[in-house]
Write a protein that holds these residues in place. Structure first.
Motif, PDB file in Angstrom:
ATOM      1  N   LYS A  57      -3.836   0.222   4.770  1.00 40.12           N
ATOM      2  CA  LYS A  57      -2.833   0.243   5.841  1.00 40.12           C
ATOM      3  C   LYS A  57      -1.994   1.514   5.762  1.00 40.12           C
ATOM      4  O   LYS A  57      -1.597   1.950   4.680  1.00 40.12           O
ATOM      5  CB  LYS A  57      -1.897  -0.965   5.737  1.00 40.12           C
ATOM      6  CG  LYS A  57      -2.604  -2.311   5.706  1.00 40.12           C
ATOM      7  CD  LYS A  57      -3.322  -2.606   6.985  1.00 40.12           C
ATOM      8  CE  LYS A  57      -4.053  -3.928   6.945  1.00 40.12           C
ATOM      9  NZ  LYS A  57      -5.318  -3.919   6.253  1.00 40.12           N
ATOM     10  N   ALA A 103      -4.116   0.819  11.694  1.00 37.53           N
ATOM     11  CA  ALA A 103      -3.882  -0.348  10.841  1.00 37.53           C
ATOM     12  C   ALA A 103      -2.593  -0.073  10.084  1.00 37.53           C
ATOM     13  O   ALA A 103      -2.527   0.831   9.251  1.00 37.53           O
ATOM     14  CB  ALA A 103      -5.055  -0.568   9.894  1.00 37.53           C
ATOM     15  N   PRO A 106       3.615  -3.633   7.877  1.00 40.48           N
ATOM     16  CA  PRO A 106       4.534  -4.309   8.803  1.00 40.48           C
ATOM     17  C   PRO A 106       5.721  -3.465   9.295  1.00 40.48           C
ATOM     18  O   PRO A 106       6.152  -3.632  10.426  1.00 40.48           O
ATOM     19  CB  PRO A 106       5.031  -5.515   7.997  1.00 40.48           C
ATOM     20  CG  PRO A 106       3.937  -5.792   7.031  1.00 40.48           C
ATOM     21  CD  PRO A 106       3.349  -4.450   6.684  1.00 40.48           C
ATOM     22  N   SER A 140      -3.019  -5.074  12.804  1.00 41.75           N
ATOM     23  CA  SER A 140      -2.954  -5.592  11.430  1.00 41.75           C
ATOM     24  C   SER A 140      -4.149  -5.175  10.581  1.00 41.75           C
ATOM     25  O   SER A 140      -4.019  -4.977   9.383  1.00 41.75           O
ATOM     26  CB  SER A 140      -2.826  -7.113  11.448  1.00 41.75           C
ATOM     27  OG  SER A 140      -3.955  -7.688  12.058  1.00 41.75           O
ATOM     28  N   VAL A 141      -5.311  -5.028  11.204  1.00 40.06           N
ATOM     29  CA  VAL A 141      -6.506  -4.645  10.445  1.00 40.06           C
ATOM     30  C   VAL A 141      -7.534  -4.062  11.408  1.00 40.06           C
ATOM     31  O   VAL A 141      -7.571  -4.419  12.592  1.00 40.06           O
ATOM     32  CB  VAL A 141      -7.089  -5.854   9.665  1.00 40.06           C
ATOM     33  CG1 VAL A 141      -7.654  -6.899  10.598  1.00 40.06           C
ATOM     34  CG2 VAL A 141      -8.102  -5.414   8.628  1.00 40.06           C
TER      35      VAL A 141
END
Length: 157
Positions: A57, A103, A106, A140-141
């Motif tokens: 990420k 990606a 948060p 998120s991915v």
């Protein structure tokens, strides 16, 4: 007899880059499809010599600067898909739309700066025809845990 480089390939060579071979699909799709003078390039991952240089990420395992370079590689791979679809890159009259997917950890909010890696390379390679509309989205991915994916739509004569 050597193949003459397109203007786009010459500009890339001046940057120390060359157009890679099209990256083989990792699922059931085509790298690029031409319909009525429009080229739709599937999402490109930042593969280099068949491997992802980094995974994870952005804002966690991958820095914004690293992700910028990965987005640039995605754009270079997209140019490879364009070339495979249309032959001569000088036939591309406009990069109309770029989609960038990052990606993201948060709290990471620098997606536009990351996708600039792709946008700036396309501008350098195609000149005015490389100026485009764009989205830069945090997700998120992504497939294979890649940090960045880029797709595009181009017009061809």
């Amino acid at each position: 007899m050597t193949e003459q480089l397109s203007t786009v390939e010459t500009r890339l060579a001046e940057l120390g880059l060359s157009v890679p071979e099209v990256v083989p699909p990792v699922a059931a799709y085509q790298p690029a499809v031409v319909v009525d003078g429009v080229v739709y390039v599937s999402g490109q991952l930042p593969f280099v010599d068949g491997a992802l240089p980094l995974t994870g990420k952005v804002g966690a395992e991958v820095t914004e600067e690293q992700a910028y370079d990965l987005a640039r590689q995605c754009a270079l791979n997209a140019i490879g898909a364009l070339k495979a679809a249309v032959g001569d890159l000088d036939r591309i009259t406009r990069i109309a739309k770029v989609g960038g997917f990052v990606a993201s950890a948060p709290t990471f909010t620098g997606q536009p700066k990351v996708v600039n890696g792709a946008s700036e390379l396309l501008g350098q390679a195609f000149g005015e025809a490389g100026q485009h509309a764009r989205s830069a989205v945090g997700v998120s991915v992504l497939p294979l845990d890649t940090p960045v994916e880029v797709d595009l739509i181009a017009h061809v004569r």
